[in-house]
Design a protein around this motif. Structure first.
Motif, short mmCIF file in Angstrom:
data_model
loop_
_atom_site.label_atom_id
_atom_site.label_comp_id
_atom_site.label_asym_id
_atom_site.label_seq_id
_atom_site.Cartn_x
_atom_site.Cartn_y
_atom_site.Cartn_z
N GLU A 1 0.83 -1.27 0.15
CA GLU A 1 0.02 -0.08 -0.03
C GLU A 1 0.81 1.25 0.07
O GLU A 1 0.53 2.15 -0.78
N LEU B 1 1.12 4.11 -2.73
CA LEU B 1 0.68 5.43 -2.52
C LEU B 1 0.77 6.76 -3.52
O LEU B 1 2.02 6.76 -3.93
N ASP C 1 -1.58 11.95 -1.97
CA ASP C 1 -1.78 11.10 -0.63
C ASP C 1 -0.40 11.39 0.28
O ASP C 1 -0.59 11.57 1.42
N LEU D 1 -6.92 5.26 3.10
CA LEU D 1 -5.66 4.84 3.52
C LEU D 1 -5.94 3.87 4.77
O LEU D 1 -6.88 4.31 5.45
N SER E 1 -0.63 2.59 7.26
CA SER E 1 0.10 3.76 6.47
C SER E 1 -0.05 4.97 6.40
O SER E 1 1.09 5.79 6.61
#
Length: 289
Positions: free
Chosen positions: A55, A59, A63, A173, A177
């Motif tokens: 993840e 990203l 973000d 998210l 993370s």
């Protein structure tokens, strides 16, 4: 699944320990803040690299930037609020930093796009009254006190933006993370300030080092992360009002640990704040039905 309300209550208890551990830490305010967030990041970043590495790699640049900006405002919240305690009375600082819900109410439509519910507005007003009652009659005077008051207000404003950005990011998210990037960015900003000012970073007593770790584990990893988890399930306004449970928890812990007296004004102010939290929670439940 554990109820989001249970997680949020755990977060309130966690952050309520922050002021207690800060008092036990015999170190400059900025150093204390840097260790609090830095040690938390030291714990969470390797965990994130193990659990959510895919993840993090996916990203988006947007973000990533927003999470880093959120970390910057978290760093500024700690830097300004903890520093305010060097210039003004604790009561002043607590009252002004507790204007977070007011700033959230004003900024919510601009940053997160969440609508402001009527019950949330009522709870924000009650929480402001409660905070004012707790600090009534204990306001300091003088130029230094005014500077400290301003720093506490800046701390509240920065915390509001931190929460609102977190609300936006937590929609997409995972918690791990988000906090890994946010806390990591906050730690970098705070340590840069500490090093720039030439503040001592070593040579502290065992009690102070233990307080640093306690703040990182309990106040930050458990406390703040619980709030960030809750941002996926609750409106920013409700989470901001729930944050006002912190001075109540801190007051109770200070009474039990340091034998600090409980005054009628603190008790009455606490009732207002608890009422605000209950009203805001009622608004969340009605919105879910």
């Amino acid at each position: 699944m554990i109820s989001p309300y249970v997680i949020l209550i755990g977060g309130i208890i966690g952050v309520s320990t922050g002021a207690i551990f800060a008092r036990l830490a015999d170190a400059p305010a900025l150093v204390t803040a840097a260790y609090r967030v830095g040690l938390a990041a030291l714990i969470l970043i390797p965990l994130a690299g193990w659990k959510v590495s895919d993840e993090l790699r996916r990203l988006s640049l947007r973000d990533l930037k927003l999470a880093m900006i959120s970390g910057f405002f978290l760093a500024m919240h700690f830097a300004s609020w903890i520093s305010s305690l060097d210039y003004t009375a604790v009561a002043n600082s607590v009252v002004l930093v507790n204007t977070i819900p007011l700033w959230v109410g004003l900024l919510t439509p601009l940053i997160s796009g969440d609508p402001i519910r009527k019950l949330t507005i009522i709870s924000i007003l009650l929480s402001a009254i409660g905070g004012a009652i707790i600090g009534f009659g204990d306001f300091a005077t003088g130029d230094q006190a005014l500077w400290g008051d301003f720093l506490a207000l800046v701390g509240a404003f920065c915390a509001a933006i931190y929460l609102l950005l977190g609300r936006n990011l937590r929609r997409t998210l995972s918690l791990l993370s988000y906090v890994a990037v946010c806390y990591g960015s906050a730690a970098i900003f705070l340590w840069l300030i500490v090093l720039f000012l030439g503040l001592p970073i070593t040579g502290y007593s065992t009690q102070t080092v233990a307080a640093f770790w306690a703040m990182a584990l309990i106040s930050q990893v458990i406390g703040h992360s619980s709030y960030n988890w809750a941002l996926k399930w609750f409106s920013t306004g409700f989470v901001a009002v729930a944050l006002l449970g912190e001075p109540i928890g801190s007051t109770i812990l200070a009474y039990l640990i340091f034998d600090e007296g409980l005054t009628w004004l603190k008790l009455i102010g606490g009732i207002f704040i608890l009422s605000a939290i209950l009203i805001a929670a009622s608004g969340e439940k009605n919105a879910d039905n």
